[in-house]
Design a protein around this motif. Structure first.
Motif, PDB file in Angstrom:
ATOM      1  N   GLN A  41      -3.762  -2.000   3.076  1.00 40.40           N
ATOM      2  CA  GLN A  41      -3.334  -1.565   1.743  1.00 40.40           C
ATOM      3  C   GLN A  41      -1.838  -1.262   1.675  1.00 40.40           C
ATOM      4  O   GLN A  41      -1.288  -1.100   0.599  1.00 40.40           O
ATOM      5  CB  GLN A  41      -4.147  -0.362   1.258  1.00 40.40           C
ATOM      6  N   PHE A  42      -1.157  -1.199   2.848  1.00 44.40           N
ATOM      7  CA  PHE A  42       0.271  -0.898   2.868  1.00 44.40           C
ATOM      8  C   PHE A  42       1.116  -2.101   3.297  1.00 44.40           C
ATOM      9  O   PHE A  42       2.269  -1.954   3.666  1.00 44.40           O
ATOM     10  CB  PHE A  42       0.554   0.282   3.802  1.00 44.40           C
ATOM     11  N   GLU A  43       0.557  -3.292   3.272  1.00 44.94           N
ATOM     12  CA  GLU A  43       1.277  -4.482   3.709  1.00 44.94           C
ATOM     13  C   GLU A  43       2.543  -4.717   2.889  1.00 44.94           C
ATOM     14  O   GLU A  43       3.509  -5.264   3.386  1.00 44.94           O
ATOM     15  CB  GLU A  43       0.381  -5.719   3.642  1.00 44.94           C
ATOM     16  N   SER A  44       2.549  -4.306   1.619  1.00 44.02           N
ATOM     17  CA  SER A  44       3.718  -4.551   0.766  1.00 44.02           C
ATOM     18  C   SER A  44       4.844  -3.549   1.021  1.00 44.02           C
ATOM     19  O   SER A  44       5.945  -3.733   0.513  1.00 44.02           O
ATOM     20  CB  SER A  44       3.312  -4.493  -0.709  1.00 44.02           C
ATOM     21  N   PHE A  45       4.588  -2.510   1.802  1.00 40.77           N
ATOM     22  CA  PHE A  45       5.611  -1.502   2.073  1.00 40.77           C
ATOM     23  C   PHE A  45       6.678  -2.077   2.993  1.00 40.77           C
ATOM     24  O   PHE A  45       6.421  -2.904   3.843  1.00 40.77           O
ATOM     25  CB  PHE A  45       4.999  -0.268   2.725  1.00 40.77           C
ATOM     26  N   SER A  46       7.884  -1.588   2.853  1.00 39.54           N
ATOM     27  CA  SER A  46       9.017  -2.026   3.664  1.00 39.54           C
ATOM     28  C   SER A  46       8.867  -1.579   5.121  1.00 39.54           C
ATOM     29  O   SER A  46       8.231  -0.568   5.406  1.00 39.54           O
ATOM     30  CB  SER A  46      10.299  -1.449   3.080  1.00 39.54           C
ATOM     31  N   THR A  47       9.489  -2.336   6.037  1.00 42.07           N
ATOM     32  CA  THR A  47       9.502  -1.916   7.432  1.00 42.07           C
ATOM     33  C   THR A  47      10.609  -0.904   7.696  1.00 42.07           C
ATOM     34  O   THR A  47      10.633  -0.273   8.735  1.00 42.07           O
ATOM     35  CB  THR A  47       9.697  -3.117   8.375  1.00 42.07           C
ATOM     36  N   ASN A  48      11.519  -0.747   6.757  1.00 42.35           N
ATOM     37  CA  ASN A  48      12.560   0.274   6.858  1.00 42.35           C
ATOM     38  C   ASN A  48      11.923   1.618   6.523  1.00 42.35           C
ATOM     39  O   ASN A  48      11.412   1.807   5.426  1.00 42.35           O
ATOM     40  CB  ASN A  48      13.699  -0.038   5.890  1.00 42.35           C
ATOM     41  N   PRO A  49      11.925   2.575   7.447  1.00 38.71           N
ATOM     42  CA  PRO A  49      11.265   3.858   7.202  1.00 38.71           C
ATOM     43  C   PRO A  49      11.787   4.590   5.964  1.00 38.71           C
ATOM     44  O   PRO A  49      11.021   5.242   5.275  1.00 38.71           O
ATOM     45  CB  PRO A  49      11.554   4.666   8.468  1.00 38.71           C
ATOM     46  N   LEU A  50      13.063   4.457   5.674  1.00 35.11           N
ATOM     47  CA  LEU A  50      13.607   5.138   4.499  1.00 35.11           C
ATOM     48  C   LEU A  50      13.114   4.497   3.206  1.00 35.11           C
ATOM     49  O   LEU A  50      12.808   5.198   2.241  1.00 35.11           O
ATOM     50  CB  LEU A  50      15.134   5.122   4.533  1.00 35.11           C
ATOM     51  N   GLN A  51      13.033   3.185   3.176  1.00 40.06           N
ATOM     52  CA  GLN A  51      12.521   2.502   1.991  1.00 40.06           C
ATOM     53  C   GLN A  51      11.037   2.780   1.811  1.00 40.06           C
ATOM     54  O   GLN A  51      10.566   2.977   0.696  1.00 40.06           O
ATOM     55  CB  GLN A  51      12.781   0.997   2.087  1.00 40.06           C
ATOM     56  N   ALA A  52      10.280   2.803   2.905  1.00 36.68           N
ATOM     57  CA  ALA A  52       8.845   3.090   2.838  1.00 36.68           C
ATOM     58  C   ALA A  52       8.601   4.498   2.286  1.00 36.68           C
ATOM     59  O   ALA A  52       7.609   4.740   1.600  1.00 36.68           O
ATOM     60  CB  ALA A  52       8.216   2.940   4.212  1.00 36.68           C
ATOM     61  N   PHE A  53       9.509   5.419   2.561  1.00 34.00           N
ATOM     62  CA  PHE A  53       9.404   6.785   2.040  1.00 34.00           C
ATOM     63  C   PHE A  53       9.348   6.767   0.510  1.00 34.00           C
ATOM     64  O   PHE A  53       8.559   7.472  -0.101  1.00 34.00           O
ATOM     65  CB  PHE A  53      10.611   7.596   2.524  1.00 34.00           C
ATOM     66  N   TYR A  54      10.168   5.941  -0.118  1.00 34.21           N
ATOM     67  CA  TYR A  54      10.222   5.885  -1.585  1.00 34.21           C
ATOM     68  C   TYR A  54       9.102   5.036  -2.177  1.00 34.21           C
ATOM     69  O   TYR A  54       8.846   5.106  -3.369  1.00 34.21           O
ATOM     70  CB  TYR A  54      11.582   5.349  -2.040  1.00 34.21           C
ATOM     71  N   GLU A  55       8.440   4.248  -1.361  1.00 37.13           N
ATOM     72  CA  GLU A  55       7.353   3.409  -1.849  1.00 37.13           C
ATOM     73  C   GLU A  55       5.999   4.114  -1.811  1.00 37.13           C
ATOM     74  O   GLU A  55       5.018   3.573  -2.317  1.00 37.13           O
ATOM     75  CB  GLU A  55       7.290   2.121  -1.023  1.00 37.13           C
ATOM     76  N   CYS A  56       5.933   5.285  -1.227  1.00 36.07           N
ATOM     77  CA  CYS A  56       4.677   6.033  -1.140  1.00 36.07           C
ATOM     78  C   CYS A  56       4.271   6.505  -2.543  1.00 36.07           C
ATOM     79  O   CYS A  56       5.063   7.142  -3.245  1.00 36.07           O
ATOM     80  CB  CYS A  56       4.834   7.235  -0.210  1.00 36.07           C
TER      81      CYS A  56
END
Length: 127
Positions: free
Chosen positions: A16-31
């Motif tokens: 369910q999180f495949e579309s999230f970025s691999t950059n940890p900072l970007q993934a933070f904003y995609e939550c």
């Protein structure tokens, strides 16, 4: 734990999180908001168990009565491990801040930076 949290977005993801970025900072904003609610509720429950031990006992700071290895039995040994814990915590904060700043500058996670050899904010590999 902050340093450890920088790696999972690049290693593996739940479907369910495949579309999230691999950059940890970007993934933070995609939550999504529901994810943040779950995180804060879980942390609130964990903290509620330690609240009484922190504020209503005469224990030393950080002493929550959890000592499975029996380190606090010897006073000199307990002092040594308390100092080691502080020093390791400081080193972990320095390591995390370095990883965080590299992620800000390069917009890549730690493993992606290593693979692309983008270690400096100047040069051909910098985006």
């Amino acid at each position: 734990l902050a340093v450890v949290g920088m790696f999972p977005p690049e290693i593996a993801k739940f479907p369910q999180f495949e579309s999230f970025s691999t950059n940890p900072l970007q993934a933070f904003y995609e939550c999504p908001a529901a994810g943040w609610v779950q995180i804060f509720v879980f942390l609130g429950i964990v903290e509620s168990f330690s609240y009484e031990k922190i504020f209503y006992t005469e224990n030393a700071p950080g002493d929550l009565g959890f000592d499975p290895l029996g380190v606090s039995g010897d006073a000199s040994r307990a002092k040594h491990y308390a100092r080691a814990e502080i020093m390791n915590g400081r080193l972990a904060m320095i390591g995390f801040s370095g990883m965080l700043h590299h992620a800000i500058l390069t917009k890549m996670g730690p493993f992606e930076q290593i693979a692309s050899q983008t270690f400096y904010p100047i040069g051909a590999g910098f985006k």
